[in-house]
Design an enzyme around this catalytic site. Structure first.
Site, mmCIF file in Angstrom:
data_model
loop_
_atom_site.group_PDB
_atom_site.id
_atom_site.type_symbol
_atom_site.label_atom_id
_atom_site.label_comp_id
_atom_site.label_asym_id
_atom_site.label_seq_id
_atom_site.Cartn_x
_atom_site.Cartn_y
_atom_site.Cartn_z
ATOM 1 N N CYS A 137 0.834 -1.214 0.000
ATOM 2 C CA CYS A 137 0.000 0.000 0.000
ATOM 3 C C CYS A 137 0.864 1.258 0.000
ATOM 4 O O CYS A 137 1.377 1.663 1.047
ATOM 5 C CB CYS A 137 -0.921 -0.037 1.218
ATOM 6 N N CYS A 140 -0.382 4.078 2.103
ATOM 7 C CA CYS A 140 -0.157 3.918 3.554
ATOM 8 C C CYS A 140 1.304 4.210 3.900
ATOM 9 O O CYS A 140 1.585 4.854 4.899
ATOM 10 C CB CYS A 140 -0.423 2.484 4.010
ATOM 11 N N ASP A 141 2.225 3.674 3.095
ATOM 12 C CA ASP A 141 3.624 3.629 3.525
ATOM 13 C C ASP A 141 4.588 4.454 2.678
ATOM 14 O O ASP A 141 5.767 4.553 3.017
ATOM 15 C CB ASP A 141 4.104 2.154 3.511
#
Ligand code: NDP
Length: 321
Positions: A137, A140-141
């Site tokens: 992701c 997300c990261d």
């Protein structure tokens, strides 16, 4: 161990499940949501959400799901910290399900909202380096790799979108694809090819993720799908974007699915082939896969469940006359 009776059992707790619960509770169906292993679903592992209508400013995924859960509870939904491990749908309504806790659920209708999860390559180093450079992701990261060298693996819309997103953080993004042609939409391809921060690497698969001395990702071992030659590519971050797998194992042999394992529904509705069993959200939608579309189909499932119950009541009343 206990037995719970409900007019509406909702399996899964993402935007689809919670929306079904909100509508079901307001229709006095006293729904039970069995939340599963990841309460809140995929949005709980994302950060910024700026495309869910109703919020002028960016909101956080986990916060949004807490709000949806609280709203569902506020209108009368019961939340169960349990995971359904078996269902019996064959006999028709009422249906029976069993939780990991040993609890039994007897339900007049079932709404399946178990969602989907990112697929992994299944190669050495991938799971070991999760959280240490390997992720599924970018939204997300990606932030953790500011100014670093990152790669994305895949050739579909997700991969291209993730590569484009990563250019917000990095000037050195490589897109690794197993063929020499992308599957993604042309408009995304145009954006990708126009970016001087992204380098496509064609005809390559990853055969291993390798850590450096610090235990974090150091490089990838690649194989050329045409020549069979191996090579290495250094990277600080690697994002696997090869599609999603719906969480439908529980329904194998019990409900029809497509080749990808997505539940099949009557087109334009959340109705499965079993009357009284509905599917909504990512578990039946591999095309849109958005929080807002999942919420929409969750609403549809609850409305159709309500209609199904009304018809059932009517039939019972007529039979009694
Ligand atoms: P897709 O299934 O569309 O693409 C998966 C990609 O990963 C393909 O390029 C595939 O290669 C590659 N791949 C699959 N398995 C492997 C493997 N083992 N090793 C190497 N590569 C592999 O998945 P997406 O998640 O990209 O998209 C899913 C759906 O969601 C699509 O319908 C898409 O349109 C939609 N979507 C829409 C978005 C939007 O509209 N903005 C955004 C994101 C997704 P190959 O091409 O060779 O098969």
């Amino acid at each position: 161990m206990a037995t719970h009776h409900t007019k509406m059992l909702i399996i899964g707790s993402g935007p689809a499940g919670y929306s079904a619960a909100i509508y079901g509770a307001r229709a006095m169906l006293e729904p039970i949501v069995v939340q599963g292993l990841q309460p809140g679903g995929q949005l709980t592992i994302t950060t910024d959400v700026e495309n869910y209508p109703g919020f002028r400013d960016v909101v956080q995924g986990p916060w949004l799901m807490e709000e949806m859960q609280a709203q569902a509870e506020h209108v009368g939904t019961r939340m169960m910290w349990d995971t359904i491990v078996d269902v019996d749908l064959a006999g028709g309504s009422p249906f029976r399900a069993v939780g990991d806790s040993g609890d039994e659920y007897i339900a007049d209708t079932v709404v399946i909202a178990t969602g989907a999860q990112a697929k992994w390559l299944g190669v050495p180093g991938e799971q070991e380096l999760g959280g240490k450079g390997v992720s599924a992701c970018a939204t997300c990261d990606g932030f953790f790799f500011r100014g670093k060298k990152v790669v994305v693996i895949g050739g579909g819309n997700t991969a291209v979108e993730e590569a484009l997103y990563l250019t917000n953080h990095s000037d050195d993004v490589t897109l690794i694809h197993r063929r020499d042609e992308l599957r993604s939409e042309k408009i995304l391809q145009e954006r990708l090819f126009a970016s001087d921060k992204i380098t496509p690497l064609w005809n390559k698969t990853v055969q291993r993720f390798v850590a450096g001395e610090n235990g974090a990702l150091h490089h990838l071992e690649l194989v050329d799908t045409v020549t069979g030659e191996t090579s290495t590519l250094e990277a600080d971050g690697a994002f696997v974007a090869i599609g999603h797998a719906p969480a439908t194992e529980l329904f194998t042999g019990k409900l029809p699915m497509d080749d990808g394992g997505y539940l099949l529904v009557e087109p334009g509705t959340p109705k499965t082939e079993i009357p009284g069993v509905f599917a909504c959200g990512d578990v039946m939608d591999h095309t849109y896969r958005q929080a807002v579309t999942a919420a929409g189909t969750g609403c549809m499932a609850a409305l159709d469940a309500e209609r199904f119950l009304a018809t059932l009541e009517h039939a019972k009343a007529e039979a009694a006359e």
